[in-house]
Scaffold this motif. Structure first.
Motif, PDB file in Angstrom:
ATOM      1  N   THR B  93      47.571 -46.422 172.585  1.00  0.00           N
ATOM      2  CA  THR B  93      46.648 -47.286 171.848  1.00  0.00           C
ATOM      3  C   THR B  93      47.086 -48.698 171.959  1.00  0.00           C
ATOM      4  OG1 THR B  93      47.821 -47.517 169.918  1.00  0.00           O
ATOM      5  CG2 THR B  93      46.460 -45.406 170.134  1.00  0.00           C
ATOM      6  N   LEU B 110      44.172 -41.245 165.383  1.00  0.00           N
ATOM      7  CA  LEU B 110      43.218 -41.727 166.377  1.00  0.00           C
ATOM      8  C   LEU B 110      41.843 -42.274 165.883  1.00  0.00           C
ATOM      9  CD1 LEU B 110      44.071 -39.585 169.500  1.00  0.00           C
ATOM     10  CD2 LEU B 110      44.987 -41.773 168.894  1.00  0.00           C
ATOM     11  N   GLU B 111      41.732 -41.648 164.609  1.00  0.00           N
ATOM     12  CA  GLU B 111      40.484 -42.442 163.871  1.00  0.00           C
ATOM     13  C   GLU B 111      40.956 -43.978 163.635  1.00  0.00           C
ATOM     14  OE1 GLU B 111      37.438 -41.957 162.429  1.00  0.00           O
ATOM     15  OE2 GLU B 111      37.518 -40.150 163.785  1.00  0.00           O
ATOM     16  N   LYS B 112      42.238 -44.148 163.131  1.00  0.00           N
ATOM     17  CA  LYS B 112      42.390 -45.209 162.975  1.00  0.00           C
ATOM     18  C   LYS B 112      42.774 -46.355 164.081  1.00  0.00           C
ATOM     19  CE  LYS B 112      44.718 -44.071 158.411  1.00  0.00           C
ATOM     20  NZ  LYS B 112      45.937 -44.102 157.696  1.00  0.00           N
ATOM     21  N   GLU B 113      43.146 -45.739 165.260  1.00  0.00           N
ATOM     22  CA  GLU B 113      43.883 -46.593 166.239  1.00  0.00           C
ATOM     23  C   GLU B 113      42.782 -46.594 167.681  1.00  0.00           C
ATOM     24  OE1 GLU B 113      47.272 -47.893 167.302  1.00  0.00           O
ATOM     25  OE2 GLU B 113      46.807 -48.469 165.277  1.00  0.00           O
ATOM     26  N   LYS B 114      41.508 -46.725 167.346  1.00  0.00           N
ATOM     27  CA  LYS B 114      40.526 -47.057 168.481  1.00  0.00           C
ATOM     28  C   LYS B 114      40.669 -48.236 168.783  1.00  0.00           C
ATOM     29  CE  LYS B 114      37.318 -43.427 166.661  1.00  0.00           C
ATOM     30  NZ  LYS B 114      36.204 -43.273 165.794  1.00  0.00           N
ATOM     31  N   PRO B 115      40.557 -48.653 170.075  1.00  0.00           N
ATOM     32  CA  PRO B 115      40.181 -47.670 171.170  1.00  0.00           C
ATOM     33  C   PRO B 115      41.480 -47.096 171.738  1.00  0.00           C
ATOM     34  CG  PRO B 115      39.995 -49.649 171.981  1.00  0.00           C
ATOM     35  CD  PRO B 115      40.309 -49.882 170.531  1.00  0.00           C
ATOM     36  N   PHE B 116      41.676 -46.020 172.654  1.00  0.00           N
ATOM     37  CA  PHE B 116      42.689 -45.502 172.882  1.00  0.00           C
ATOM     38  C   PHE B 116      42.505 -44.854 174.235  1.00  0.00           C
ATOM     39  CE2 PHE B 116      40.791 -42.724 169.641  1.00  0.00           C
ATOM     40  CZ  PHE B 116      40.436 -41.603 170.667  1.00  0.00           C
ATOM     41  N   LYS B 117      43.433 -44.826 175.072  1.00  0.00           N
ATOM     42  CA  LYS B 117      43.151 -43.957 176.525  1.00  0.00           C
ATOM     43  C   LYS B 117      44.121 -42.418 176.290  1.00  0.00           C
ATOM     44  CE  LYS B 117      42.559 -47.505 179.783  1.00  0.00           C
ATOM     45  NZ  LYS B 117      43.476 -48.286 180.902  1.00  0.00           N
ATOM     46  N   LYS B 166      40.292 -31.690 167.502  1.00  0.00           N
ATOM     47  CA  LYS B 166      40.274 -32.435 166.238  1.00  0.00           C
ATOM     48  C   LYS B 166      40.308 -31.406 165.224  1.00  0.00           C
ATOM     49  CE  LYS B 166      37.756 -36.655 167.733  1.00  0.00           C
ATOM     50  NZ  LYS B 166      36.767 -37.650 167.342  1.00  0.00           N
TER      51      LYS B 166
END
Lengths: 271, 271, 271
Positions: B93, B110-117, B166
């Motif tokens: 992230t 990952l809801e909180k850490e968008k965007p991510f690879k 998820k």
């Protein structure tokens, strides 16, 4: 891929004891070490060796030490004889150092780490000024580890010795149709790790119908490849992460189910 | 005031697992990491996630990670599918890295850490030479974390992937006169942390008469500002340190009192 | 032999709390500290102080702190008054720093560490931006320790104060034929550490016939030199590693045998 360790790398000191997690004993050992070398990694391997259980400590240490960096110093404090005249050993092998009471706790590790040199830790210059009769882990083992991590040569800590105490460790017995071993360790998940090395029996048990005898129970078992392959409520065998046969049950602690205990004898039969 | 992290700062690797405190599992992971990078901080976030409880791990991780320095690598091992064909994910992230099994445990983070690879960890060059089917935390997760902390780019560990598993996490339901949620976590003091974010309900419950329904019990409660405001033996609500409503009781474990359990449904009613 | 600490040595921060081992509380404190100073040693002295037990924390801290390097910062979080108006103290002694709630937990340490300067921690510049009412360990104590370890002077954190809260700690009472004290701490091995300093009574009890009174039990005891000197199943006295009289029993937890409890009164009689 493992990085080539360099002699300028930060040193690691590993602690393995029966002190448990709740008291201040381990914290004090770390304080003493950092007082001598504030720039060292200190790692807890485990502090939950059952009190005074030299045999379990020997098993855990001898199956774990080789995962640590070359040059690591292992401080082993399972020491029912603390304050008595038992020696404290400092052992130097090709890649590692071990500081431990001379009570057999290094038996299996030194089987694997030949050749080695042993020293009797006696030079009070490297102890705490006041040495108690009850906590040599703090007063002797830790400061010696600290000084050793700073580069003090092994010879400085005391005379070399040629013999040391060994545990009498029984190997599993393989017959035509069965192997007899014991449960050495039960982990947090309830998996029972045996002393039966997977390589010693793999050829015998592969694709065979197996039975596990444990106490009065004799149950059919299968050798599974992973925990997740185990069926609901099934008891099965598996190649554990230390390369011994483990008795596992899927998401249900085995010990509760079969009342398995550390030290208990087991048989695996095939036909 | 938070110091601006610099790219030359010592890296931090955080471990969160269900391995418990008593075995040698966590110690081995640290040994493997230090073997690759002896100059890294390794921090235990917790090892007491209930065995295989992906949902509690998701909750704890997603509410704790942002307290750690930028660049921190989180190693998440709650992994009932170890040894099966489940993927191992490496997520990058803006500020953090996460290594975790693809079992939903990163859902909330990952809801909180968008965007991510996201990358699928597959390059055996960065694994231990011998990979067991039972302890990927030691054989894959830890060495990958070690190499990542040395600056190996994410792309090196495996191909990028576009989807991941998820959890289906139910949000609390707010009605006219009540909110329905659940107890997610009971801490050492016996405080029950709910999934009801304080901000979602603060306006509804402020200065209202409140009732807490838990199992068959329905009891009047007050929203207190601190534990010490609670009266002797009182059960009360409080804004917990993770910003969720907590059910607390002053110096007496709640769970014992009301037999509260993780996963249990609760209602808070107002009028 | 102890290395002379240098001011360029890596700093050590020691945590002592009643948070237990299983939650994420301690991990969060470490995250906050490393976010400010990634190059500091963080050591857990213990997190198993019984919940809210200021007296046991005072005892453990005051008997352990001097084993740590000069310059060590102790972060003490046994804090039943969190979120109330109790002060948070920063104490600077000749060799150490202590950050603790003003609830008496530093009573014994400051007896030993005179002279000292006390500051009231109030400067929000050094707190986390959002301060909860329930977890000052994370939001205030940890960031203050982090900044202090980077060299921020004590005066920066708040005004100096001249008084602080003290516990009323009863000393053992020595009569002609007995000493009356109490059990302060029972360790993992079941040894009961009393508040009776060995030096205060050694001359009285040496070579005397001794009786231990504990609850309704009165039993003859001997002062042993080491645990291993104790006979099978014997209950005996010993000079413990913190220099207090300990009641021990060889390889069998005393507490189970005599139902001994922390806080319980004991008598040792001689003739």
């Amino acid at each position: 891929m493992i990085k080539q360790a360099s002699s300028r790398d930060k040193k690691t000191i590993v602690l393995i004891t029966d002190f448990g997690e709740r008291d201040y004993f381990v914290g004090l050992m770390k304080g003493v070490i950092l007082n001598i070398n504030p720039d060292v990694n200190i790692v807890d391997l485990t502090h939950s060796i059952p009190s005074f259980n030299i045999k379990i400590c020997d098993f855990v240490l001898s199956n774990c030490y080789h995962y640590f960096p070359k040059g690591t110093i292992f401080v082993v404090v399972v020491d029912p004889g603390v304050g008595s005249k038992r020696k404290i050993l400092l052992v130097k092998t090709k890649n590692y150092y071990f500081i431990a009471p001379d009570n057999g706790v290094l038996t299996s590790v030194l089987e694997k780490e030949k050749p080695f040199k042993i020293f009797s830790v006696e030079n009070k210059k490297y102890f705490l000024k006041k040495v108690s009769a009850t906590f040599h882990g703090r007063d002797i083992f830790s400061p010696v580890a600290g000084w050793l991590s700073l580069g003090v040569p092994c010879e400085e800590f005391g005379p070399s010795v040629s013999s040391f105490n060994k545990l009498d460790i029984e190997s599993p017995k393989i017959d035509n149709d069965r192997v007899i071993g014991e449960i050495v360790y039960i982990d947090k998940f309830g998996n029972a790790i045996t002393n039966i090395g997977i390589n010693t029996v793999k050829d015998y048990i592969k694709d065979k119908q197996l039975k596990l005898k444990l106490g009065d129970n004799e149950i059919p078992v299968v050798l599974r490849n992973s925990y997740s392959e185990g069926r609901k409520d099934e008891i099965f065998l598996i190649e554990g992460s230390l390369n011994y046969i483990e008795i596992a049950s899927n998401k249900l602690p085995l010990a509760q189910k079969l009342n398995a205990k550390e030290g208990e004898r087991i048989e695996i039969k095939w036909k």
